[in-house]
Design a protein around this motif. Sequence first.
Motif, mmCIF file in Angstrom:
data_model
loop_
_atom_site.group_PDB
_atom_site.id
_atom_site.type_symbol
_atom_site.label_atom_id
_atom_site.label_comp_id
_atom_site.label_asym_id
_atom_site.label_seq_id
_atom_site.Cartn_x
_atom_site.Cartn_y
_atom_site.Cartn_z
ATOM 1 N N ALA A 257 45.126 54.687 23.910
ATOM 2 C CA ALA A 257 45.532 55.317 25.348
ATOM 3 C C ALA A 257 45.029 54.607 26.800
ATOM 4 N N ASP A 258 44.817 53.476 26.640
ATOM 5 C CA ASP A 258 45.063 52.463 27.684
ATOM 6 C C ASP A 258 46.139 51.535 27.255
ATOM 7 N N ALA A 259 46.819 51.563 28.236
ATOM 8 C CA ALA A 259 47.750 49.953 28.024
ATOM 9 C C ALA A 259 47.413 49.015 28.767
ATOM 10 N N ASN A 260 49.034 48.267 28.797
ATOM 11 C CA ASN A 260 47.656 46.620 29.117
ATOM 12 C C ASN A 260 49.035 46.305 29.514
ATOM 13 N N ILE A 261 48.586 45.459 30.963
ATOM 14 C CA ILE A 261 50.776 44.865 30.959
ATOM 15 C C ILE A 261 49.955 43.177 31.654
ATOM 16 N N GLY A 262 51.025 42.339 30.898
ATOM 17 C CA GLY A 262 50.595 40.695 31.003
ATOM 18 C C GLY A 262 51.777 40.968 32.159
ATOM 19 N N VAL B 8 41.734 50.440 36.589
ATOM 20 C CA VAL B 8 42.523 49.624 36.180
ATOM 21 C C VAL B 8 41.738 47.681 36.649
ATOM 22 N N GLU B 9 41.849 47.300 35.524
ATOM 23 C CA GLU B 9 41.007 46.010 35.097
ATOM 24 C C GLU B 9 41.873 44.920 35.306
ATOM 25 N N ARG B 10 41.859 43.950 36.479
ATOM 26 C CA ARG B 10 42.517 42.458 36.368
ATOM 27 C C ARG B 10 41.626 41.310 35.677
ATOM 28 N N TYR B 11 42.226 40.821 34.535
ATOM 29 C CA TYR B 11 42.135 39.613 33.506
ATOM 30 C C TYR B 11 42.948 38.578 34.294
ATOM 31 N N GLU B 12 42.364 37.107 34.490
ATOM 32 C CA GLU B 12 43.326 36.336 35.096
ATOM 33 C C GLU B 12 43.492 35.274 34.146
ATOM 34 N N LEU B 13 43.876 34.660 33.681
ATOM 35 C CA LEU B 13 44.708 33.860 32.575
ATOM 36 C C LEU B 13 45.234 31.879 32.841
ATOM 37 N N PRO B 14 44.696 31.905 34.414
ATOM 38 C CA PRO B 14 44.776 30.418 34.602
ATOM 39 C C PRO B 14 45.514 29.297 34.170
ATOM 40 N N ASN B 15 44.878 28.803 32.794
ATOM 41 C CA ASN B 15 46.289 28.076 31.792
ATOM 42 C C ASN B 15 47.128 28.934 31.563
ATOM 43 N N LEU B 16 47.529 30.014 31.542
ATOM 44 C CA LEU B 16 49.207 30.809 31.588
ATOM 45 C C LEU B 16 49.580 31.000 32.656
ATOM 46 N N LYS B 17 49.213 31.131 33.535
ATOM 47 C CA LYS B 17 49.614 30.997 35.134
ATOM 48 C C LYS B 17 50.011 32.693 34.864
ATOM 49 N N ALA B 18 49.236 33.443 33.986
ATOM 50 C CA ALA B 18 49.222 35.049 34.089
ATOM 51 C C ALA B 18 48.052 35.690 34.523
ATOM 52 N N LEU B 19 48.588 37.192 34.594
ATOM 53 C CA LEU B 19 47.187 38.415 34.836
ATOM 54 C C LEU B 19 47.371 39.188 33.944
ATOM 55 N N ASN B 20 46.357 39.671 33.543
ATOM 56 C CA ASN B 20 46.308 40.653 32.957
ATOM 57 C C ASN B 20 45.532 41.865 33.314
ATOM 58 N N PHE B 21 46.366 42.925 33.274
ATOM 59 C CA PHE B 21 46.137 44.369 33.978
ATOM 60 C C PHE B 21 45.620 45.583 32.224
ATOM 61 N N ILE B 22 44.795 45.914 32.643
ATOM 62 C CA ILE B 22 44.708 47.326 31.246
ATOM 63 C C ILE B 22 44.524 48.537 32.555
ATOM 64 N N LEU B 23 44.915 49.428 31.979
ATOM 65 C CA LEU B 23 45.451 50.643 32.847
ATOM 66 C C LEU B 23 45.009 51.687 31.857
ATOM 67 N N HIS B 24 43.323 51.369 32.235
ATOM 68 C CA HIS B 24 42.486 53.096 31.380
ATOM 69 C C HIS B 24 42.913 54.477 31.629
#
Length: 110
Positions: free
Chosen positions: A19-24, A57-73
């Motif tokens: 039921a959760d979405a993930n946006i990178g 919404v939770e945010r995770y940082e992936l600095p080595n990829l220059k990316a952010l990942n969001f989990i929309l619960h």
Amino acid sequence: MKNVQLREIACARSGDKGADANIGVWVEDERTFEFLRENLTADKVESHFQALCRGGVERYELPNLKALNFILHDALDGGGAASLRTDAQGKTLSLGLLQMVLEVPDELLR
């Protein structure tokens, strides 16, 4: 500074886990990543998807990829097997996020 859609400075991809979405969201350079780190917050993403996202919404940082990942619960109404939504797997949510308008410094625009 100029108001532009996120798509002017970033790329994105989305999917689902139940039921959760993930946006990178990712960018090409460190300066743009630092801008997103400061300005693309979980609260802003939650507000942008307020009509869909019921669980925060939770945010995770992936600095080595220059990316952010969001989990929309609880954003997919039960997920692919349970939902009657047209996009029960959240594949179009990345396009929706890329339409968010941010005030961006001119030097980050291509």
